[in-house]
Design an enzyme around this catalytic site. Sequence first.
Site, PDB file in Angstrom:
ATOM      1  N   VAL A   1      23.351  25.898 -28.350  1.00 44.86           N
ATOM      2  CA  VAL A   1      23.156  24.627 -27.634  1.00 44.86           C
ATOM      3  C   VAL A   1      23.683  24.882 -26.220  1.00 44.86           C
ATOM      4  O   VAL A   1      24.729  24.385 -25.815  1.00 44.86           O
ATOM      5  CB  VAL A   1      23.894  23.464 -28.335  1.00 44.86           C
ATOM      6  CG1 VAL A   1      23.517  22.127 -27.705  1.00 44.86           C
ATOM      7  CG2 VAL A   1      23.571  23.448 -29.825  1.00 44.86           C
ATOM      8  N   HIS A   2      22.929  25.697 -25.497  1.00 40.53           N
ATOM      9  CA  HIS A   2      23.387  26.337 -24.269  1.00 40.53           C
ATOM     10  C   HIS A   2      24.128  25.410 -23.310  1.00 40.53           C
ATOM     11  O   HIS A   2      25.271  25.661 -22.922  1.00 40.53           O
ATOM     12  CB  HIS A   2      22.196  26.949 -23.520  1.00 40.53           C
ATOM     13  CG  HIS A   2      21.295  27.786 -24.348  1.00 40.53           C
ATOM     14  ND1 HIS A   2      21.626  29.053 -24.766  1.00 40.53           N
ATOM     15  CD2 HIS A   2      20.042  27.543 -24.840  1.00 40.53           C
ATOM     16  CE1 HIS A   2      20.627  29.571 -25.472  1.00 40.53           C
ATOM     17  NE2 HIS A   2      19.665  28.674 -25.522  1.00 40.53           N
ATOM     18  N   ASP A   3      23.449  24.348 -22.894  1.00 44.22           N
ATOM     19  CA  ASP A   3      23.936  23.542 -21.766  1.00 44.22           C
ATOM     20  C   ASP A   3      25.246  22.832 -22.063  1.00 44.22           C
ATOM     21  O   ASP A   3      26.086  22.657 -21.182  1.00 44.22           O
ATOM     22  CB  ASP A   3      22.881  22.523 -21.356  1.00 44.22           C
ATOM     23  CG  ASP A   3      21.587  23.186 -20.897  1.00 44.22           C
ATOM     24  OD1 ASP A   3      21.607  24.397 -20.623  1.00 44.22           O
ATOM     25  OD2 ASP A   3      20.554  22.490 -20.822  1.00 44.22           O
TER      26      ASP A   3
END
Length: 318
Positions: A246-248
């Site tokens: 969930v990169h961001d």
Amino acid sequence: MKRKLILDVDTGTDDAVAIMLAALHEDLDLIGVTTVNGNAELHYCTDNSLRVLDYIGKPEIPVYAGCPKPLVRNDFPIPRTKNDLTEKIHGKHLPLPETALKAQKQHAVEYLVETYRNATDPITLVPVAPLTNIAAALAVEPKLVDLIPEVVIMGGGHDVGNVTPAAEFNIWADPEAAYAVFNAGFEKLTMVPLDATHKALVTATQCRQFDELGTPAGKAMAACTGHRIGIHDKIQKMDVEHSAPVHDALCIAHLIQPEVITLEECPVDIETQGALTVGRTVVDKNRRGGKPVNCKVAFDANAQLFVDIMMDTFAKNK
């Protein structure tokens, strides 16, 4: 005092989680959201951002639509291929109810310039999308490099690419903008690349736990990340079974608890010309390029702490 921040997003599934974490954590004050072309066309990214804020009960946080295409290129640097994950992972509309909320009339670039010119408190800038808005704002007002106290970017990769073998999507989508931002001379610049985000994975079991919180944020987290896990399982399996990055949101977790990522100072530059490497973040770990350090780069992350931060925050959003 709460830490003020502005989020620059191209809202798809992981941007949505970042917005929720920034909007709901008690130590943060999300004063504005700016949107840019990226995971989908600008109007979808803007609408998705508004849907998220409405759904979690934060309709007062303003959203400003920004640049609809890269700075220089007429489209993305290279044609998307059938293996591109972007549309599969994000789609056009998030799995959230429609909203009557509207974006502000002011352009995102104007908002950024005006806000930082008039700021009396520090405001951290967190771009988790192609860097078009940020580069455009710097072109309008070069003094932003001194007015913005800290920039935390989700983008890039050293050992990991995701849209090409060499490049991560956010940097690849507008490499000239990324080049301008990384070479602007910000005093405090942090890059959270795929190397770190792929070590902060969320599992399907944890998704069910988010859903069981029963809060709007918990349910939205489960829906968005559950979809990501399904796509990654089919097309790009992670090292942990039934999981996805969930990169961001990892950038926001870093603002809350810095130790969630491990940082190393490095010279970083952006490739804008290479036929095989356009959009690559060239991280000079071995100091062979002769350029000075301009960035702190995250190479590792604490997955459990990341999940705990989100779980604690989303549990309170009744």
